[in-house]
Design a protein around this motif. Structure first.
Motif, mmCIF file in Angstrom:
data_model
loop_
_atom_site.group_PDB
_atom_site.id
_atom_site.type_symbol
_atom_site.label_atom_id
_atom_site.label_comp_id
_atom_site.label_asym_id
_atom_site.label_seq_id
_atom_site.Cartn_x
_atom_site.Cartn_y
_atom_site.Cartn_z
ATOM 1 N N ILE A 19 0.831 -1.207 0.000
ATOM 2 C CA ILE A 19 0.000 0.000 0.000
ATOM 3 C C ILE A 19 0.865 1.256 0.000
ATOM 4 C CG2 ILE A 19 -0.280 0.233 2.514
ATOM 5 C CD1 ILE A 19 -3.210 0.995 1.944
ATOM 6 N N GLU A 20 2.021 1.183 0.651
ATOM 7 C CA GLU A 20 2.929 2.331 0.648
ATOM 8 C C GLU A 20 3.436 2.594 -0.777
ATOM 9 O OE1 GLU A 20 6.731 4.067 3.151
ATOM 10 O OE2 GLU A 20 6.356 1.910 3.128
ATOM 11 N N ALA A 21 3.770 1.531 -1.500
ATOM 12 C CA ALA A 21 4.253 1.682 -2.874
ATOM 13 C C ALA A 21 3.153 2.228 -3.774
ATOM 14 C CB ALA A 21 4.745 0.336 -3.397
ATOM 15 N N PHE A 22 1.928 1.737 -3.586
ATOM 16 C CA PHE A 22 0.822 2.195 -4.413
ATOM 17 C C PHE A 22 0.507 3.669 -4.152
ATOM 18 C CE2 PHE A 22 -3.810 2.905 -4.788
ATOM 19 C CZ PHE A 22 -3.914 2.796 -6.162
ATOM 20 N N ILE A 23 0.458 4.046 -2.880
ATOM 21 C CA ILE A 23 0.165 5.441 -2.542
ATOM 22 C C ILE A 23 1.264 6.350 -3.077
ATOM 23 C CG2 ILE A 23 -0.009 7.070 -0.600
ATOM 24 C CD1 ILE A 23 -1.528 4.868 0.903
ATOM 25 N N GLY A 24 2.497 5.834 -3.107
ATOM 26 C CA GLY A 24 3.612 6.623 -3.612
ATOM 27 C C GLY A 24 3.478 6.990 -5.081
ATOM 28 N N LEU A 25 2.596 6.280 -5.805
ATOM 29 C CA LEU A 25 2.372 6.562 -7.221
ATOM 30 C C LEU A 25 1.313 7.646 -7.442
ATOM 31 C CD1 LEU A 25 2.271 2.888 -8.581
ATOM 32 C CD2 LEU A 25 4.189 4.489 -8.674
ATOM 33 N N GLN A 26 0.635 8.038 -6.352
ATOM 34 C CA GLN A 26 -0.433 9.023 -6.461
ATOM 35 C C GLN A 26 0.105 10.445 -6.294
ATOM 36 O OE1 GLN A 26 -3.254 7.426 -7.308
ATOM 37 N NE2 GLN A 26 -2.031 5.577 -6.978
ATOM 38 N N ASN A 27 -0.490 11.373 -7.016
ATOM 39 C CA ASN A 27 -0.073 12.774 -6.915
ATOM 40 C C ASN A 27 -0.595 13.451 -5.654
ATOM 41 O OD1 ASN A 27 1.272 12.734 -9.423
ATOM 42 N ND2 ASN A 27 -0.644 13.110 -10.524
ATOM 43 N N GLN A 28 -1.787 13.028 -5.227
ATOM 44 C CA GLN A 28 -2.444 13.737 -4.132
ATOM 45 C C GLN A 28 -2.068 13.188 -2.756
ATOM 46 O OE1 GLN A 28 -6.699 13.844 -4.582
ATOM 47 N NE2 GLN A 28 -7.000 15.379 -2.993
ATOM 48 N N TYR A 29 -1.466 12.003 -2.708
ATOM 49 C CA TYR A 29 -1.181 11.364 -1.422
ATOM 50 C C TYR A 29 0.274 10.904 -1.352
ATOM 51 C CZ TYR A 29 -6.270 11.177 -1.487
ATOM 52 O OH TYR A 29 -7.599 11.521 -1.596
ATOM 53 N N HIS A 30 0.837 10.919 -0.152
ATOM 54 C CA HIS A 30 2.187 10.386 0.043
ATOM 55 C C HIS A 30 2.319 9.864 1.475
ATOM 56 C CE1 HIS A 30 2.401 14.568 1.496
ATOM 57 N NE2 HIS A 30 3.380 14.170 2.281
ATOM 58 N N CYS A 31 3.075 8.782 1.628
ATOM 59 C CA CYS A 31 3.275 8.175 2.946
ATOM 60 C C CYS A 31 4.420 8.860 3.682
ATOM 61 C CB CYS A 31 3.583 6.686 2.812
ATOM 62 S SG CYS A 31 2.174 5.702 2.255
ATOM 63 N N VAL A 32 4.193 9.110 4.961
ATOM 64 C CA VAL A 32 5.242 9.737 5.775
ATOM 65 C C VAL A 32 5.769 8.799 6.861
ATOM 66 C CG1 VAL A 32 4.480 12.096 5.383
ATOM 67 C CG2 VAL A 32 3.485 10.784 7.275
ATOM 68 N N GLY A 33 5.127 7.638 7.008
ATOM 69 C CA GLY A 33 5.599 6.712 8.027
ATOM 70 C C GLY A 33 4.711 5.493 8.133
ATOM 71 N N ARG A 34 5.205 4.497 8.861
ATOM 72 C CA ARG A 34 4.435 3.276 9.060
ATOM 73 C C ARG A 34 4.896 2.598 10.335
ATOM 74 N NH1 ARG A 34 7.091 -0.525 4.277
ATOM 75 N NH2 ARG A 34 8.995 -1.085 5.399
ATOM 76 N N ALA A 35 4.036 1.756 10.889
ATOM 77 C CA ALA A 35 4.374 1.025 12.109
ATOM 78 C C ALA A 35 3.552 -0.256 12.155
ATOM 79 C CB ALA A 35 4.094 1.878 13.342
ATOM 80 N N THR A 36 4.010 -1.187 12.986
ATOM 81 C CA THR A 36 3.309 -2.462 13.108
ATOM 82 C C THR A 36 2.630 -2.628 14.458
ATOM 83 O OG1 THR A 36 5.346 -3.537 13.869
ATOM 84 C CG2 THR A 36 4.868 -3.618 11.498
ATOM 85 N N ASN A 37 2.778 -1.636 15.352
ATOM 86 C CA ASN A 37 2.135 -1.737 16.664
ATOM 87 C C ASN A 37 1.663 -0.365 17.139
ATOM 88 O OD1 ASN A 37 4.244 -0.545 18.713
ATOM 89 N ND2 ASN A 37 5.415 -1.880 17.338
ATOM 90 N N CYS A 38 0.755 -0.358 18.101
ATOM 91 C CA CYS A 38 0.100 0.875 18.551
ATOM 92 C C CYS A 38 1.058 1.870 19.196
ATOM 93 C CB CYS A 38 -1.013 0.533 19.544
ATOM 94 S SG CYS A 38 -2.460 -0.224 18.779
ATOM 95 N N ASP A 39 1.933 1.386 20.070
ATOM 96 C CA ASP A 39 2.809 2.297 20.812
ATOM 97 C C ASP A 39 3.735 3.077 19.891
ATOM 98 O OD1 ASP A 39 1.676 1.551 23.203
ATOM 99 O OD2 ASP A 39 3.152 -0.013 23.612
ATOM 100 N N ALA A 40 4.405 2.365 18.993
ATOM 101 C CA ALA A 40 5.317 3.035 18.063
ATOM 102 C C ALA A 40 4.544 3.973 17.146
ATOM 103 C CB ALA A 40 6.064 1.991 17.231
ATOM 104 N N ALA A 41 3.365 3.542 16.731
ATOM 105 C CA ALA A 41 2.555 4.355 15.826
ATOM 106 C C ALA A 41 2.120 5.653 16.484
ATOM 107 C CB ALA A 41 1.326 3.571 15.380
ATOM 108 N N PHE A 42 1.624 5.585 17.705
ATOM 109 C CA PHE A 42 1.110 6.785 18.361
ATOM 110 C C PHE A 42 2.214 7.814 18.557
ATOM 111 C CE2 PHE A 42 0.031 9.290 22.159
ATOM 112 C CZ PHE A 42 -1.165 9.847 21.716
#
Length: 206
Positions: A19-42
């Motif tokens: 999903i990060e790769a797919f969003i990276g192909l869009q003009n209007q959206y871009h990923c700034v980060g990702r996480a696999t658990n709640c604590d790191a994400a928050f």
């Protein structure tokens, strides 16, 4: 055109990367980060302040509602979207109650995902429900798959009432009730009462 930053929380690395790769192909959206658990994400969401946060409902040792609650309690200004493989109206309803702006099924296609995302950012304070969208697309025929008697029995089944008691209450033979139950599951392509309950929730019968 405004560009929206997205943070993704999911414990499946393959899905994260895809999903990060797919969003990276869009003009209007871009990923700034990702996480696999709640604590790191928050912690990262509070620092990065993304416009949109995708939250997987099923996370290791918890579920996405824990993170959703933290985001809302922390008054973080972001659009929150629950992602899940489960077509479950109860999860959808709970997400909406907790202040999420969308409920998306992971099974939806890439183009549908972007269309849904566009609608979510345009709604702002609204709620995008992929189950309801799918339900509208299926039309009245899907809502009326069951006859009146089958609907009556289906509701009783989801209430945990046995076939014997259903037969007694409706003054039907046990054979007739069991035949109705088989037909209900066949029509809905359901495997168990949970699938049946989800259908009734989807069409607003419970």
């Amino acid at each position: 055109m405004k560009s929206f930053s997205i943070y993704i929380v999911d414990d499946h690395n393959l899905f994260l990367e895809s999903i990060e790769a797919f969003i990276g192909l869009q003009n209007q959206y871009h990923c700034v980060g990702r996480a696999t658990n709640c604590d790191a994400a928050f912690s990262e969401i509070a620092t990065l302040k993304p416009d949109i946060v995708f939250i997987d409902y099923h996370l290791n040792e918890t579920n996405g509602f824990e993170l959703l609650k933290k985001i809302k309690e922390g008054n973080l200004d972001c659009i929150t979207v629950i992602l899940t493989m489960r077509r479950d109206a109860q999860i959808r309803n709970r997400a909406k109650e907790m202040g999420a702006q969308g409920y998306l099924l992971k099974s939806m296609g890439a183009e549908d995902l972007i269309n849904a995302l566009n609608e979510i950012v345009s709604l702002q304070t609204g709620f995008y429900d992929s189950i309801e969208v799918d339900l509208k697309a299926k039309g009245a025929q899907y809502r009326n798959l069951l006859t009146g008697r089958e609907m009556q029995i289906a509701k009783m089944v989801t209430q945990g009432i046995s076939s014997e008691n259903i037969a007694e209450q409706l003054e039907l033979s046990l054979h007739t009730v069991n035949s109705h139950r088989k037909n209900i599951l066949r029509k809905l392509q359901a495997k168990n009462p949970i699938d049946l309950m989800n259908y009734l929730r989807e069409i607003g019968e419970i």
